[in-house]
Design a protein around this motif. Structure first.
Motif, PDB file in Angstrom:
ATOM      1  N   GLU A 171       0.840  -1.198   0.000  1.00 58.10           N
ATOM      2  CA  GLU A 171       0.000   0.000   0.000  1.00 58.10           C
ATOM      3  C   GLU A 171       0.870   1.242   0.000  1.00 58.10           C
ATOM      4  OE1 GLU A 171      -3.704   0.210   2.404  1.00 58.10           O
ATOM      5  OE2 GLU A 171      -2.724   1.900   3.394  1.00 58.10           O
ATOM      6  N   ALA A 172       0.410   2.282  -0.714  1.00 58.74           N
ATOM      7  CA  ALA A 172       1.094   3.569  -0.734  1.00 58.74           C
ATOM      8  C   ALA A 172       0.042   4.660  -0.788  1.00 58.74           C
ATOM      9  CB  ALA A 172       2.033   3.672  -1.931  1.00 58.74           C
ATOM     10  N   GLY A 173       0.388   5.829  -0.202  1.00 55.56           N
ATOM     11  CA  GLY A 173      -0.607   6.893  -0.221  1.00 55.56           C
ATOM     12  C   GLY A 173      -0.123   8.179   0.389  1.00 55.56           C
ATOM     13  N   SER A 174      -1.072   8.968   0.845  1.00 53.81           N
ATOM     14  CA  SER A 174      -0.811  10.310   1.358  1.00 53.81           C
ATOM     15  C   SER A 174       0.218  10.289   2.487  1.00 53.81           C
ATOM     16  CB  SER A 174      -2.117  10.923   1.861  1.00 53.81           C
ATOM     17  OG  SER A 174      -3.058  11.048   0.823  1.00 53.81           O
ATOM     18  N   TYR A 175       0.867  11.444   2.677  1.00 54.80           N
ATOM     19  CA  TYR A 175       1.901  11.637   3.699  1.00 54.80           C
ATOM     20  C   TYR A 175       3.102  10.719   3.466  1.00 54.80           C
ATOM     21  CZ  TYR A 175      -2.179  13.799   5.861  1.00 54.80           C
ATOM     22  OH  TYR A 175      -3.319  14.555   6.087  1.00 54.80           O
ATOM     23  N   GLU A 176       3.321  10.378   2.168  1.00 55.39           N
ATOM     24  CA  GLU A 176       4.440   9.496   1.799  1.00 55.39           C
ATOM     25  C   GLU A 176       4.421   8.234   2.653  1.00 55.39           C
ATOM     26  OE1 GLU A 176       8.264  11.413   1.020  1.00 55.39           O
ATOM     27  OE2 GLU A 176       7.263  13.344   1.373  1.00 55.39           O
ATOM     28  N   THR A 177       3.258   7.616   2.674  1.00 58.37           N
ATOM     29  CA  THR A 177       3.043   6.418   3.481  1.00 58.37           C
ATOM     30  C   THR A 177       3.229   5.173   2.620  1.00 58.37           C
ATOM     31  OG1 THR A 177       1.484   7.568   4.929  1.00 58.37           O
ATOM     32  CG2 THR A 177       1.389   5.163   4.908  1.00 58.37           C
ATOM     33  N   TYR A 178       4.018   4.230   3.138  1.00 56.64           N
ATOM     34  CA  TYR A 178       4.259   2.961   2.443  1.00 56.64           C
ATOM     35  C   TYR A 178       4.161   1.821   3.454  1.00 56.64           C
ATOM     36  CZ  TYR A 178       6.232   6.240  -0.889  1.00 56.64           C
ATOM     37  OH  TYR A 178       6.402   7.301  -1.747  1.00 56.64           O
ATOM     38  N   LEU A 179       3.379   0.822   3.101  1.00 55.91           N
ATOM     39  CA  LEU A 179       3.205  -0.344   3.975  1.00 55.91           C
ATOM     40  C   LEU A 179       3.362  -1.609   3.160  1.00 55.91           C
ATOM     41  CD1 LEU A 179       0.706  -0.944   6.821  1.00 55.91           C
ATOM     42  CD2 LEU A 179       0.774  -2.591   4.957  1.00 55.91           C
TER      43      LEU A 179
END
Length: 603
Positions: A171-179
Motif C-alpha cells: 500500500e502507498a498513499g498520502s503523507y508518503e506512506t508505504y506499507l
C-alpha cells in the motif's frame, strides 16, 4: 450471531470479498475464546463480546488497528497526532489503564508506563486475524486492571486445510506512506505454523495541529514480526508457542519553554517490544490441562523527557484445568503467578501476584446458561483481593438472546504510580469496581436489532494531581446504552447503524476527559457488481470535554476494490472524505483528506 451491527460497522470498511464477511457475520454458534476461563458458544455467554474476524480485519483498510476498533459500539479512540503517537482506546468511557491487552495470549500492557496501559499507536492491523473485545469488569477472569474490559488479539495465519497459504499486501498513499506485509501460514498433519512481517514508513503530519500554526511533519517507522506454532506430539498432548517483536521510531511534538503549550518540537521516541509464550495442553484423569509460561519486555527511549529510559518486564506461569461435570456443564479452575518489574531512569520497583480462580458454567435446559466465576489475588504489596462475576444468557425464542452480568474488579496501583521518584506515592491503595449490564439481541428476518445498558462504578480513583499520584476519595461512574441495527438489503449488500450513549463522571460529577457522550456510525457495504466491492461509513462523535468542551465532528471513509484475479485485488481507500477539521485530543492534529492505493493477494 457473531456480530450483530457492531461488527457490521467494521465490515463497512470492507474493500474486498464482502460476501465472505457477511457469511461470517451471520454464522451461528461462533466460538468465543476469551469471555471466560474456557471457550464457549457465543449465544451461551452472558457478557458482551464483539468479534473481529479475519475478513473484518484483513479488508478493513485501516493502517492502525485502533481505527477499526473505533467503529465498535462502546469503544472510542483518542490519539496525539499521526501514526505512531500515543493512542488510547476506551471501553465504555474507561481508558487504557483499565483494559488489559493480550497478543496471542501474552499480556502486552507496559509495566513501566504511568498507569500500566497499552499504547495502540504502534500496532497495525496487518498481522491480526481475530480480535475479541470484552466489555465490563472482568477481574474474576483476568485479575487486576480488567475493569473497563479486555482486548484479545490473535495472529494465527494457518489455513483450515492442509497446505501452505501466502498473503501479500502492498500500500502507498498520502503523507508518503508505504506499507508492506507478508504472511505465511502452514497446516501439517500434526500441527500449524504461521509467520508475518509488516514494515510501515510514513512522513506523517504535524502532531501539534497544523491549524494552530504548526507545519513540521512527524514521521513514523515500524517493523512488526509475529510467529505462532502448534504441534500434536501425541493424540493427548499438544505443544505450542507464540512470539512477537515490534520495533518503532516516532517523531512527536511537545511543550517547549517559555510558553509550555503544545507546538512543533524535534522530540522523538523509540519503542522496542517483544514477548514469548509456550504452552502444553494434555488430557489426563478426565480433565483437560494447560500449563503455560509467558514473558514480555517493553523498552522505551524518550530523549526529550525528564526521564529518558524506561523498561518494563513481566513473567507469568499458569495452570488451567477444565472438566465436564454434567453433559453440558463445565468446571474450570487454575492458578497463576506473575512477576512484574520496571526501571525508569534511577527509579525501579517490582511486584509479585499469585492467584487462584474457578468458573462453573451450568446449562439449565436448552435455553438458559449461567456462569459463576471467582478469583483471589494475593498481591505482594496489597495483600488479598477477591473478585467475582455472575453472567447469564437466556434464549426465550429462536433468534433472541437476553444477556446479563454482575461483576467486580480492582486495579492495583502501577509500579510507576508507587515508585517513580518525583511522582510516586507508596501510600496508594487499589481501586475497586462494580459493574452490571443487561442486553438483548433479536433477529427479524434480514433485520437484527440489539440493545445493551451498562453501569460501572469505581471507588478511590488514582489521579495525577498536585505534582504526583494521589487517591481521590469517592465513586466515579460510567453508564449508558449501546444500540445496534443491521439490515441485509440483498445477499451481497448490508446497511448498518450503531449508537452509543455514555455518561462518564468522576467523584465530583465532572465528566471524564475525551469520552464522547454520543457516538453514532452509519454505513453500507457489499458487492455491487462482478469483481467490484465497495463501502462507505459515516461516524459522528459529539459532546466531549478535554477539559474544555471539544468540537463535534463527522468522519466519512470510503473505498472501492476490484478483483483483477481470483487471488488478487487492487483497491482505493479515501480517509476523511469531506476533509473534516477535527481533534480527538485537544491540540493534536488529525489527518486531512487522504488517498491510499493498494494490492492484496492470497495464494
Amino acid at each position: 450471531m457473531t456480530k450483530r451491527l457492531a461488527m457490521t460497522a467494521v465490515c463497512a470498511l470492507v474493500a474486498a470479498n464482502p460476501a465472505l464477511a457477511q457469511e461470517t457475520l451471520f454464522q451461528l454458534d461462533e466460538i468465543i475464546f476469551s469471555a471466560g476461563l474456557t471457550e464457549i458458544e457465543e449465544d451461551r455467554t452472558g457478557v458482551t463480546v464483539d468479534v473481529l474476524t479475519t475478513e473484518d480485519l484483513r479488508y478493513a483498510g485501516d493502517i492502525q488497528l485502533s481505527n477499526t476498533l473505533a467503529t465498535v459500539p462502546g469503544l472510542s479512540v483518542s490519539q496525539n497526532g499521526p501514526v505512531g503517537t500515543a493512542t488510547t482506546v476506551r471501553i465504555r468511557g474507561l481508558d487504557s489503564d483499565y483494559i488489559p491487552v493480550f497478543l496471542n495470549g501474552i499480556d502486552v500492557t507496559d509495566p513501566s508506563s504511568a498507569q500500566m496501559g497499552f499504547d495502540f499507536g504502534v500496532l497495525t492491523g496487518a498481522a491480526a486475524t481475530r480480535v475479541e473485545i470484552l466489555r465490563g469488569s472482568q477481574g474474576a477472569i483476568y485479575g487486576s486492571e480488567a475493569i473497563g474490559g479486555v482486548v484479545n488479539i490473535t495472529t494465527d495465519l494457518a489455513p483450515e486445510d492442509l497446505g501452505t497459504e501466502v498473503t501479500i499486501s502492498l500500500e502507498a498513499g498520502s503523507y508518503e506512506t508505504y506499507l508492506a506485509s507478508l504472511g505465511i501460514g502452514a497446516r501439517f498433519e500434526r500441527g500449524t505454523l504461521s509467520f508475518s512481517a509488516t514494515e510501515l514508513v510514513t512522513e506523517g503530519f504535524s502532531a501539534a495541529d497544523e491549524n494552530d500554526g504548526n507545519s513540521e511533519e512527524d514521521g513514523h517507522q515500524s517493523t512488526t514480526l509475529m510467529l505462532t506454532g502448534e504441534y500434536d506430539a501425541t493424540d493427548a498432548l499438544t505443544l505450542g508457542f507464540s512470539a512477537f517483536y515490534i520495533d518503532s521510531f516516532s517523531e512527536i511534538d511537545g511543550f517547549p519553554a517559555p510558553a509550555f503549550t503544545l507546538a512543533d518540537t524535534q522530540d522523538e521516541q523509540e519503542d522496542e517490544r517483544y514477548g514469548l509464550r509456550a504452552y502444553a495442553n494434555f488430557d489426563a484423569f478426565g480433565i483437560e490441562h494447560e500449563i503455560a509460561a509467558s514473558g514480555s519486555r517493553t523498552e522505551r527511549y524518550y530523549p526529550g523527557g525528564f526521564t529518558e529510559d524506561f523498561r518494563g518486564d513481566r513473567v507469568t506461569l499458569s495452570y488451567l484445568g477444565t472438566a465436564s461435570v454434567r453433559q453440558a456443564d463445565t468446571l474450570t479452575f487454575g492458578i497463576d503467578v506473575t512477576e512484574e518489574d520496571f526501571e525508569a531512569g534511577a527509579d525501579s520497583g517490582d511486584v509479585e501476584t499469585a492467584a487462584v480462580f474457578a468458573e462453573y458454567v451450568a446449562a439449565f435446559g436448552s435455553d438458559f446458561d449461567l456462569s459463576t466465576s471467582l478469583r483471589y489475588d494475593e498481591h505482594s504489596i496489597f495483600g488479598g483481593q477477591a473478585t467475582g462475576r455472575i453472567a447469564a444468557a437466556w434464549r426465550p425464542a429462536e433468534g433472541t438472546v437476553v444477556r446479563g452480568s454482575i461483576a467486580t474488579g480492582f486495579r492495583a496501583p502501577s509500579l510507576f504510580e508507587l515508585y517513580s521518584g518525583f511522582f510516586g506515592n507508596p501510600d496508594l491503595e487499589p481501586e475497586q469496581s462494580r459493574s452490571i449490564e443487561l442486553g438483548i439481541e433479536r433477529e427479524f428476518g434480514d433485520l437484527t436489532l440489539g440493545a445493551t445498558v451498562f453501569y460501572t462504578e469505581i471507588d478511590d480513583l488514582i489521579r495525577f494531581s498536585g505534582g504526583g499520584y494521589n487517591q481521590v476519595p469517592g465513586t466515579s461512574t460510567t453508564q449508558g446504552v449501546e444500540l445496534t441495527a443491521d439490515y441485509m438489503l440483498s445477499d451481497a449488500v448490508t446497511a448498518f447503524a450503531n449508537y452509543t450513549y455514555t455518561e462518564a463522571e468522576d467523584q465530583t460529577g465532572a465528566r471524564l476527559r475525551r469520552v464522547p457522550r454520543h457516538d453514532t456510525t452509519l454505513g453500507i457495504a457489499g458487492e455491487f457488481g462482478p469483481n467490484w466491492s465497495g463501502s462507505f461509513s459515516l461516524q459522528n462523535v459529539a459532546d466531549r470535554v478535554d477539559p474544555a468542551p471539544m468540537d463535534d465532528y463527522v468522519l466519512a471513509n470510503g473505498q472501492i476494490g476490484y478483483g483483477i484475479t481470483e487471488e488478487a485485488e487492487i483497491y482505493l481507500r479515501i480517509e476523511n472524505i469531506f476533509d473534516e477539521e477535527y481533534q480527538t485530543a485537544t491540540g493534536y492534529g488529525t489527518s486531512d483528506r487522504a488517498f491510499y492505493i493498494g494490492l492484496r493477494s492470497r495464494f
